[in-house]
Design a protein around this motif. Structure first.
Motif, PDB file in Angstrom:
ATOM      1  N   ASP A 181       0.862  -1.191   0.000  1.00 13.05           N
ATOM      2  CA  ASP A 181       0.000   0.000   0.000  1.00 13.05           C
ATOM      3  C   ASP A 181       0.896   1.238   0.000  1.00 13.05           C
ATOM      4  N   THR A 182       0.811   2.026  -1.063  1.00 13.03           N
ATOM      5  CA  THR A 182       1.657   3.230  -1.140  1.00 13.03           C
ATOM      6  C   THR A 182       0.814   4.501  -1.241  1.00 13.03           C
ATOM      7  N   ALA A 183      -0.443   4.401  -0.791  1.00  7.22           N
ATOM      8  CA  ALA A 183      -1.359   5.532  -0.934  1.00  7.22           C
ATOM      9  C   ALA A 183      -0.816   6.800  -0.278  1.00  7.22           C
ATOM     10  N   LYS A 240       7.937   8.957  15.601  1.00  2.22           N
ATOM     11  CA  LYS A 240       8.982   8.260  16.358  1.00  2.22           C
ATOM     12  C   LYS A 240       9.581   7.091  15.589  1.00  2.22           C
ATOM     13  N   LEU A 241       8.890   6.703  14.509  1.00  2.03           N
ATOM     14  CA  LEU A 241       9.420   5.658  13.625  1.00  2.03           C
ATOM     15  C   LEU A 241      10.864   5.948  13.216  1.00  2.03           C
ATOM     16  N   TRP A 242      11.119   7.222  12.907  1.00  2.00           N
ATOM     17  CA  TRP A 242      12.457   7.590  12.421  1.00  2.00           C
ATOM     18  C   TRP A 242      13.497   7.454  13.525  1.00  2.00           C
ATOM     19  N   ARG A 283      10.303  -1.936   2.298  1.00  2.00           N
ATOM     20  CA  ARG A 283       8.932  -2.442   2.307  1.00  2.00           C
ATOM     21  C   ARG A 283       8.326  -2.282   3.709  1.00  2.00           C
ATOM     22  N   GLU A 284       9.127  -2.586   4.721  1.00  2.00           N
ATOM     23  CA  GLU A 284       8.645  -2.471   6.106  1.00  2.00           C
ATOM     24  C   GLU A 284       8.465  -1.002   6.492  1.00  2.00           C
ATOM     25  N   VAL A 285       9.371  -0.154   6.016  1.00  2.42           N
ATOM     26  CA  VAL A 285       9.267   1.274   6.346  1.00  2.42           C
ATOM     27  C   VAL A 285       7.989   1.858   5.739  1.00  2.42           C
ATOM     28  N   GLY A 345       2.900   2.308  13.664  1.00  7.05           N
ATOM     29  CA  GLY A 345       3.556   1.244  14.411  1.00  7.05           C
ATOM     30  C   GLY A 345       5.007   1.060  14.012  1.00  7.05           C
ATOM     31  N   GLU A 346       5.597   0.026  14.588  1.00  2.00           N
ATOM     32  CA  GLU A 346       7.027  -0.201  14.371  1.00  2.00           C
ATOM     33  C   GLU A 346       7.265  -0.970  13.080  1.00  2.00           C
TER      34      GLU A 346
END
Lengths: 286, 340
Positions: B207-209, B222-224, B328-330, B338-339
């Motif tokens: 999903d790249t929307a 905070k993902l970064w 892909r996970e990022v 989420g993480e």
């Protein structure tokens, strides 16, 4: 008329190949900064070298490398350029060791400068901090040479101490002119200093500007922008009439090497001058 | 475009014919992996490869590339000629051909890069169809298909190749070196069938929307920071990336100090000094800011100029990452939170 990329290509197919330029004058400005006057040796190239205030060149010293330096002289003066250079790295250090008559390399002019023709007919408020005066000096002198086309011209310039004030010879003269409102300030004064003391933002309080007709231009250390912009916004200046010039690591100058990325743009081709509306929409910019 | 059909068993005779007029490169086995290398013997060519360790950019934009020779005394350029021999790469997958076209946008334009463009002009490309592996996500960006950017493209339809011929030179070479025949309705049906099977064999639909907008909206996520904690700033992702083009420029002096060469080398926005300026200000001092910038530039910065994302989903960076960071996970974490 600015030197376009296609005009550049006609004169030099390899945009990485510097043009030989001779150092025709060197002036000590402070302990760490010198003003170099350079003339491109090739007549045709020298005549084609048309730039805007705020644009930069890549200074090339073979055996050492290249460094991006903004042009300090005004576009209204042709045949030479002036570079105000702090001895801060390998290339600038090597330049500082050069003598008058030596040959160095130049590529450029690159980037997007200040919108001079758009600013014409308006008041201007120019704010510089430290070495940020280098690109603004070009704009100031350009305005000077077309003074009749501008309304009120206000220049605020802050430095750390009196010894670090650049172009003092010119500013000391201009303080006596009534067509420029020039205010200098230093963080730490000494016994000889008769101008302001404190941050450049402290000079805003007594300013009387008409925000509907005023263009702003800012250049200084990264920490300065936020505070100066706040002052300009406080004076109700429009976000798209405030221009900022960013220093980034512009290595190739032509949008290829990737080092000067700022948000989704490259400072070397999309900037280094942006208006504040653009800058607000650039991540990591201010 | 016109099409021909070529029996698979004819590949060796085509390759050996081509190697007479070109420096021929293609995928060859190296241990259990594959690399893009010179083909001296047609038997070395492995069209059944998965992904080459390094992408084809190394042949156009080498890890270290001489830009010019200079003389120090008078700051003069001695030469800046680009030597580009006629070459052919035989066996590039659609992702890598698409990647070269994305690189073209950067190295052409207002200021054309003579080193890259000379090699590009002197290199012919024969593409070959692939089978998606676990790590492939080219389907997310539409780079699983390629419609131009090659001279000839071979699509595997069983015992034969469905040959798409794009350039005059490609047509001439086929004529000269190998027997092909006209396509039949049966061949076209096989080609379509193969394409359908290929499209359905990807492990997932990413999903790249609104990804560019999400990158701005979640710039302070905070993902970064989490990714910054894991990233080793080794730059391996950039080195193996078929679309990472950043470079550094260095002057190397000869032993006598009188002459030297100006070279450029691959660089990475993940290296700590990448965005540092002369006075010591570093605009991306933290690892988190650098990891983020790689995604931000690929999915938004480049797109803002060229209307494509700067990723072809080859999966090389995920394989190369010692910290297990995968685009892909990022992307999933950005889309769903989420993480990762």
């Amino acid at each position: 008329m600015l030197m376009s990329a296609s005009a550049y290509r006609e004169l030099q197919a390899n945009p990485y190949r510097p043009w030989p330029a001779r150092i025709t004058s060197i002036m000590d400005l402070t302990e760490h900064e010198k003003l170099f006057e350079l003339r491109i040796i090739d007549n045709e190239v020298r005549e084609a070298f048309k730039f805007d205030s705020g644009q930069f060149v890549e200074l090339s010293i073979f055996g050492v490398g290249e460094a991006p330096i903004s042009i300090s002289s005004a576009p209204s003066k042709q045949g030479f350029i002036e570079l105000c250079v702090r001895n801060a790295g390998d290339v600038t250090g090597a330049l500082h060791r050069k003598q008058c008559g030596d040959v160095v390399g130049l590529r450029g002019p690159f980037g997007r400068g200040f919108p001079f023709s758009e600013m014409k007919g308006h008041d201007v408020l120019l704010v510089a901090g430290g070495l940020g005066i280098a690109p603004l000096k070009s704009l100031i002198n350009h305005i000077h040479d077309d003074r009749h086309d501008f309304g009120k011209v206000t220049i605020l310039y802050g430095a750390r101490n009196p010894d670090e004030v650049l172009f003092r010879y010119q500013f000391d003269m201009w303080k006596h002119r009534d067509d420029f409102d020039l205010k200098l300030t230093v963080d730490e004064a000494d016994d000889t200093w008769t101008d302001g003391v404190g941050r450049v933002t402290g000079l805003f309080e007594e300013l009387d500007i008409d925000p509907s007709v005023t263009y702003g231009a800012i250049c200084g250390p990264p920490v300065m922008y936020r505070y100066v912009i706040d002052e300009m916004r406080e004076k109700k200046m429009d976000v798209d009439k405030i221009y900022v010039s960013f220093e980034r690591r512009m290595k190739c100058g032509i949008g290829k090497c990737g080092h000067c990325g700022v948000g989704h743009q490259y400072a070397c081709v999309d900037g280094p001058v942006f208006n504040y509306w653009e800058a607000m929409n650039l991540q990591e910019a201010i | 475009m016109f099409f021909r059909v070529m029996d698979k068993e004819r590949v060796p005779e085509l390759v050996s014919g081509l190697s007479e007029s070109f420096e021929l490169f293609g995928p060859v086995a190296k241990g259990e992996k594959f690399v893009l290398d010179r083909i001296e013997d047609p038997a070395e060519l492995r069209l059944d490869f998965d992904t080459t360790l390094l992408p084809p950019k190394k042949l156009f934009f080498p890890p270290e590339d001489q830009m010019m020779r200079f003389r120090v005394a008078d700051n003069e350029v001695l030469d800046d000629e680009v030597f580009a021999a006629p070459r052919m790469i035989f066996g590039l997958h659609p992702c890598d051909i698409n990647a070269l076209m994305l690189m073209d946008n950067v190295f052409t334009g207002d200021y054309e890069d003579p080193y890259y463009t000379a090699r590009r002009a002197s290199t012919m490309i024969v593409g070959v169809s692939c089978v998606p592996t676990e790590s492939c996500f080219c389907n997310a960006w539409g780079t699983d298909e390629v419609h131009w950017g090659f001279d000839v493209f071979l699509t595997d339809i069983g015992d034969r190749y469905f040959v798409s011929v794009h350039s005059v030179k490609g047509a001439e070479l086929l004529d000269q070196h190998v027997v092909t025949r006209e396509i039949t309705d049966e061949d076209t049906a096989a080609f379509q069938e193969r394409t359908r099977a290929f499209k359905s064999s990807f492990t997932e639909e990413l999903d790249t929307a609104q990804l560019p907008l999400l990158l701005d909206a979640k710039f302070d996520d905070k993902l970064w920071d989490e990714l910054g904690e894991r990233c080793l700033s080794c730059g391996a992702c950039s080195m193996v990336c078929p679309t990472c083009y950043c470079f550094d420029v260095k002057d190397r002096l000869a032993a006598d100090g009188k002459t030297g060469v100006r070279v450029r080398t691959w660089d990475s926005c993940q290296f700590s000094e990448f965005a540092e300026v002369a006075h010591g200000d570093n605009f991306r001092a933290s690892r988190a800011s650098r990891v983020k910038y790689r995604y931000y530039h690929k999915q938004w910065g480049y797109l803002s100029k060229f209307e494509r994302v700067l990723c072809v989903g080859c999966g090389r960076c995920a394989k190369a990452c010692l910290a297990g960071i995968s685009p892909r996970e990022v992307v999933k974490a950005l889309e769903k939170g989420g993480e990762c």
